[in-house]
Scaffold this motif. Structure first.
Motif, PDB file in Angstrom:
ATOM      1  N   PHE A 280       0.550 -14.120  67.655  1.00 43.88           N
ATOM      2  CA  PHE A 280      -0.865 -13.762  67.677  1.00 43.88           C
ATOM      3  C   PHE A 280      -1.204 -13.189  69.043  1.00 43.88           C
ATOM      4  O   PHE A 280      -1.444 -13.924  69.996  1.00 43.88           O
ATOM      5  N   GLY A 281      -1.196 -11.866  69.154  1.00 47.39           N
ATOM      6  CA  GLY A 281      -1.564 -11.201  70.402  1.00 47.39           C
ATOM      7  C   GLY A 281      -0.786 -11.723  71.598  1.00 47.39           C
ATOM      8  O   GLY A 281       0.435 -11.778  71.575  1.00 47.39           O
ATOM      9  N   ASP A 282      -1.489 -12.116  72.649  1.00 49.02           N
ATOM     10  CA  ASP A 282      -0.858 -12.618  73.872  1.00 49.02           C
ATOM     11  C   ASP A 282      -0.579 -14.124  73.815  1.00 49.02           C
ATOM     12  O   ASP A 282      -0.076 -14.695  74.771  1.00 49.02           O
ATOM     13  N   SER A 283      -0.916 -14.750  72.719  1.00 46.69           N
ATOM     14  CA  SER A 283      -0.734 -16.196  72.569  1.00 46.69           C
ATOM     15  C   SER A 283       0.759 -16.544  72.571  1.00 46.69           C
ATOM     16  O   SER A 283       1.587 -15.777  72.101  1.00 46.69           O
ATOM     17  N   PRO A 284       1.110 -17.723  73.090  1.00 45.07           N
ATOM     18  CA  PRO A 284       2.511 -18.162  73.029  1.00 45.07           C
ATOM     19  C   PRO A 284       2.911 -18.624  71.625  1.00 45.07           C
ATOM     20  O   PRO A 284       4.080 -18.910  71.370  1.00 45.07           O
ATOM     21  N   THR A 285       1.941 -18.672  70.715  1.00 42.92           N
ATOM     22  CA  THR A 285       2.219 -19.101  69.342  1.00 42.92           C
ATOM     23  C   THR A 285       3.089 -18.076  68.633  1.00 42.92           C
ATOM     24  O   THR A 285       2.791 -16.893  68.619  1.00 42.92           O
ATOM     25  N   LYS A 286       4.169 -18.582  68.048  1.00 41.55           N
ATOM     26  CA  LYS A 286       5.059 -17.745  67.235  1.00 41.55           C
ATOM     27  C   LYS A 286       5.068 -18.313  65.831  1.00 41.55           C
ATOM     28  O   LYS A 286       4.845 -19.508  65.623  1.00 41.55           O
ATOM     29  N   TYR A 287       5.339 -17.463  64.868  1.00 38.56           N
ATOM     30  CA  TYR A 287       5.424 -17.912  63.489  1.00 38.56           C
ATOM     31  C   TYR A 287       6.371 -17.002  62.718  1.00 38.56           C
ATOM     32  O   TYR A 287       6.648 -15.867  63.117  1.00 38.56           O
ATOM     33  N   VAL A 288       6.879 -17.535  61.623  1.00 35.85           N
ATOM     34  CA  VAL A 288       7.680 -16.757  60.703  1.00 35.85           C
ATOM     35  C   VAL A 288       7.474 -17.355  59.312  1.00 35.85           C
ATOM     36  O   VAL A 288       7.328 -18.572  59.168  1.00 35.85           O
ATOM     37  N   TYR A 289       7.382 -16.503  58.318  1.00 35.75           N
ATOM     38  CA  TYR A 289       7.326 -16.953  56.938  1.00 35.75           C
ATOM     39  C   TYR A 289       8.730 -16.862  56.375  1.00 35.75           C
ATOM     40  O   TYR A 289       9.319 -15.778  56.345  1.00 35.75           O
ATOM     41  N   VAL A 290       9.267 -18.016  55.982  1.00 34.56           N
ATOM     42  CA  VAL A 290      10.608 -18.043  55.396  1.00 34.56           C
ATOM     43  C   VAL A 290      10.490 -18.400  53.921  1.00 34.56           C
ATOM     44  O   VAL A 290       9.511 -19.023  53.496  1.00 34.56           O
ATOM     45  N   ARG A 291      11.462 -17.986  53.174  1.00 36.08           N
ATOM     46  CA  ARG A 291      11.521 -18.343  51.756  1.00 36.08           C
ATOM     47  C   ARG A 291      12.752 -19.211  51.546  1.00 36.08           C
ATOM     48  O   ARG A 291      13.834 -18.872  52.030  1.00 36.08           O
ATOM     49  N   ASP A 292      12.551 -20.312  50.830  1.00 35.68           N
ATOM     50  CA  ASP A 292      13.688 -21.170  50.523  1.00 35.68           C
ATOM     51  C   ASP A 292      14.538 -20.489  49.451  1.00 35.68           C
ATOM     52  O   ASP A 292      14.200 -19.387  49.000  1.00 35.68           O
ATOM     53  N   PRO A 293      15.646 -21.087  49.031  1.00 38.01           N
ATOM     54  CA  PRO A 293      16.512 -20.414  48.056  1.00 38.01           C
ATOM     55  C   PRO A 293      15.836 -20.056  46.742  1.00 38.01           C
ATOM     56  O   PRO A 293      16.315 -19.178  46.018  1.00 38.01           O
ATOM     57  N   ASP A 294      14.730 -20.713  46.403  1.00 36.48           N
ATOM     58  CA  ASP A 294      14.018 -20.407  45.161  1.00 36.48           C
ATOM     59  C   ASP A 294      12.784 -19.549  45.374  1.00 36.48           C
ATOM     60  O   ASP A 294      11.990 -19.341  44.469  1.00 36.48           O
ATOM     61  N   GLY A 295      12.594 -19.054  46.595  1.00 32.35           N
ATOM     62  CA  GLY A 295      11.485 -18.149  46.869  1.00 32.35           C
ATOM     63  C   GLY A 295      10.192 -18.816  47.283  1.00 32.35           C
ATOM     64  O   GLY A 295       9.177 -18.147  47.438  1.00 32.35           O
ATOM     65  N   ASN A 296      10.172 -20.160  47.448  1.00 26.48           N
ATOM     66  CA  ASN A 296       8.974 -20.836  47.943  1.00 26.48           C
ATOM     67  C   ASN A 296       8.770 -20.479  49.408  1.00 26.48           C
ATOM     68  O   ASN A 296       9.722 -20.466  50.180  1.00 26.48           O
ATOM     69  N   THR A 297       7.529 -20.204  49.788  1.00 28.79           N
ATOM     70  CA  THR A 297       7.234 -19.745  51.134  1.00 28.79           C
ATOM     71  C   THR A 297       6.838 -20.896  52.040  1.00 28.79           C
ATOM     72  O   THR A 297       5.986 -21.716  51.682  1.00 28.79           O
ATOM     73  N   ILE A 298       7.467 -20.944  53.217  1.00 25.47           N
ATOM     74  CA  ILE A 298       7.152 -21.930  54.246  1.00 25.47           C
ATOM     75  C   ILE A 298       6.817 -21.182  55.521  1.00 25.47           C
ATOM     76  O   ILE A 298       7.582 -20.315  55.960  1.00 25.47           O
ATOM     77  N   GLU A 299       5.659 -21.478  56.107  1.00 24.41           N
ATOM     78  CA  GLU A 299       5.318 -20.919  57.407  1.00 24.41           C
ATOM     79  C   GLU A 299       5.878 -21.856  58.468  1.00 24.41           C
ATOM     80  O   GLU A 299       5.577 -23.045  58.480  1.00 24.41           O
TER      81      GLU A 299
END
Length: 155
Positions: free
Chosen positions: A114-133
């Motif tokens: 988020f901009g200059d924030s140190p916060t990082k994120y990634v959206y991953v999908r498990d083997p069945d396609g469920n989304t986890i942030e």
């Protein structure tokens, strides 16, 4: 005060999903996959594998693979009604991303910030396609960012 306790997720391959949630996301295996059937089943007439994974804050993830009756597990587009994603806070987002890539199971949409924030994120999908942030922030910070980006969400 209500608190989140656990999330049950239907999966198509209990071993592969357990590896994703334990090795990839860093959860702890609480019980090895076991077959549940008969009178102890909460799904009458069903036979299924079940296992439990716990995150560091005590939140549980229950993985269930139905054997009989078997049902396909299909990911839904994010814009459709129903479960969208759940989020976990980790110390090192990039380390989780590397572990998932090394496992070769699941997928992701690339690291974000988020901009200059140190916060990082990634959206991953498990083997069945469920989304986890996967992020490295707190709920309070998520709400502060949401209010900055979308002032109309403020009460």
């Amino acid at each position: 005060m209500p608190r989140a306790q656990h999330l049950a997720i239907r999966v198509s391959d209990i071993k592969r999903s357990t590896e994703f949630y334990v090795t990839g996301l860093g959860g702890s295996l609480i019980s090895a996959p076991r077959i549940v059937e008969g009178p102890i089943s909460i799904f009458p007439g069903a036979t299924y594998y079940a296992t439990f994974v716990e995150l560091s804050d005590g939140f549980g993830i229950e993985l269930i693979q139905f054997l009989s009756p078997a049902h396909e597990t299909v990911s839904r587009p994010q814009t459709e009604r129903g479960f969208m994603h759940f989020a976990i806070d980790v110390d090192d987002v990039e380390a989780v991303l590397r572990r998932i890539e090394e496992l070769g199971i699941g997928s992701h949409e690339g690291l974000g910030a988020f901009g200059d924030s140190p916060t990082k994120y990634v959206y991953v999908r498990d083997p069945d396609g469920n989304t986890i942030e996967v992020n490295n922030t707190t709920w309070d910070d998520v709400m502060a960012t949401a209010k900055d980006l979308l002032p109309e969400v403020s009460l």
